[in-house]
Design a protein around this motif. Structure first.
Motif, mmCIF file in Angstrom:
data_model
loop_
_atom_site.group_PDB
_atom_site.id
_atom_site.type_symbol
_atom_site.label_atom_id
_atom_site.label_comp_id
_atom_site.label_asym_id
_atom_site.label_seq_id
_atom_site.Cartn_x
_atom_site.Cartn_y
_atom_site.Cartn_z
ATOM 1 N N ARG A 13 0.839 -1.212 0.000
ATOM 2 C CA ARG A 13 0.000 0.000 0.000
ATOM 3 C C ARG A 13 0.865 1.249 0.000
ATOM 4 N N SER A 14 1.878 1.267 0.847
ATOM 5 C CA SER A 14 2.730 2.456 0.911
ATOM 6 C C SER A 14 3.610 2.593 -0.326
ATOM 7 N N LEU A 15 4.056 1.470 -0.883
ATOM 8 C CA LEU A 15 4.847 1.531 -2.117
ATOM 9 C C LEU A 15 4.006 2.018 -3.292
ATOM 10 N N ASN B 162 3.588 4.814 -7.995
ATOM 11 C CA ASN B 162 2.437 4.895 -8.912
ATOM 12 C C ASN B 162 1.742 3.535 -9.079
ATOM 13 N N GLY B 163 1.624 2.818 -7.981
ATOM 14 C CA GLY B 163 0.951 1.525 -7.998
ATOM 15 C C GLY B 163 1.864 0.409 -7.531
ATOM 16 N N VAL C 232 5.808 -9.127 -3.723
ATOM 17 C CA VAL C 232 5.397 -7.721 -3.777
ATOM 18 C C VAL C 232 6.093 -7.116 -4.990
ATOM 19 N N LYS C 233 5.300 -6.492 -5.868
ATOM 20 C CA LYS C 233 5.862 -5.937 -7.107
ATOM 21 C C LYS C 233 5.504 -4.467 -7.246
ATOM 22 N N ILE C 234 6.423 -3.713 -7.845
ATOM 23 C CA ILE C 234 6.220 -2.287 -8.094
ATOM 24 C C ILE C 234 6.481 -2.013 -9.570
ATOM 25 N N ASN D 261 -3.395 5.992 -5.031
ATOM 26 C CA ASN D 261 -3.961 6.580 -3.808
ATOM 27 C C ASN D 261 -3.986 5.584 -2.645
ATOM 28 N N SER D 262 -3.337 4.455 -2.776
ATOM 29 C CA SER D 262 -3.174 3.385 -1.785
ATOM 30 C C SER D 262 -4.440 2.561 -1.553
#
Length: 143
Positions: free
Chosen positions: A57-59, A64-65, A77-79, A110-111
């Motif tokens: 959520r914070s990342l 941007n998602g 967990v992917k960014i 927006n998390s």
């Protein structure tokens, strides 16, 4: 008069009886202890999944998602689309399941999650569910 020698220890029969009583008591305690260890391992992993959902959520705000991709034996967990930030394997005996589309919990910038859903973490005898709501709320439910 009886033998006036002082008692100098335990006989072999007394030691064997004491060990037998101890073994019987241990046989009652051991299965409960094993189940306790399994349940604590389940709780610990569920807490780790929860913490990594909060991390995603914070990342999401920063990158941007972000998303959490689940499999039967863990999650990633992917960014930035598909850049892996962190991968976690479930401990032996722990099964992870979910009802998200494509096994992905995706967070917008927006998390907030794109979809609501549930992650179920089970050790065979007990299940902990992590529920994700569209308003961003994440909660635990133990079964």
């Amino acid at each position: 008069m009886l033998n006036s020698k002082k008692n100098q220890g335990l006989t072999l029969v007394e030691i064997i009886i004491a060990l037998a009583v101890l073994a019987i008591l241990a046989s009652f305690a051991c299965p409960n202890f094993i189940q306790l260890v399994k349940n604590e391992k389940l709780k610990s992993f569920a807490n780790q999944v929860y913490a990594d959902i909060m991390l995603a959520r914070s990342l999401a705000v920063k990158h941007n998602g972000a998303k959490v991709e689940f499999s039967n034996n863990g999650y990633s967990v992917k960014i930035n689309g598909d850049v892996t930030y962190k991968t976690v394997s479930a401990p032996d005996g722990i099964i992870v399941s979910n009802n998200f589309t494509n096994n992905e919990l995706e967070f917008k910038r927006n998390s907030l999650p794109k979809f609501n859903g549930t992650i179920s973490i089970s050790n065979g005898s007990k299940t902990i569910s992590i529920i994700v709501n569209l308003n961003g709320g994440v909660s635990f439910e133990a079964n």
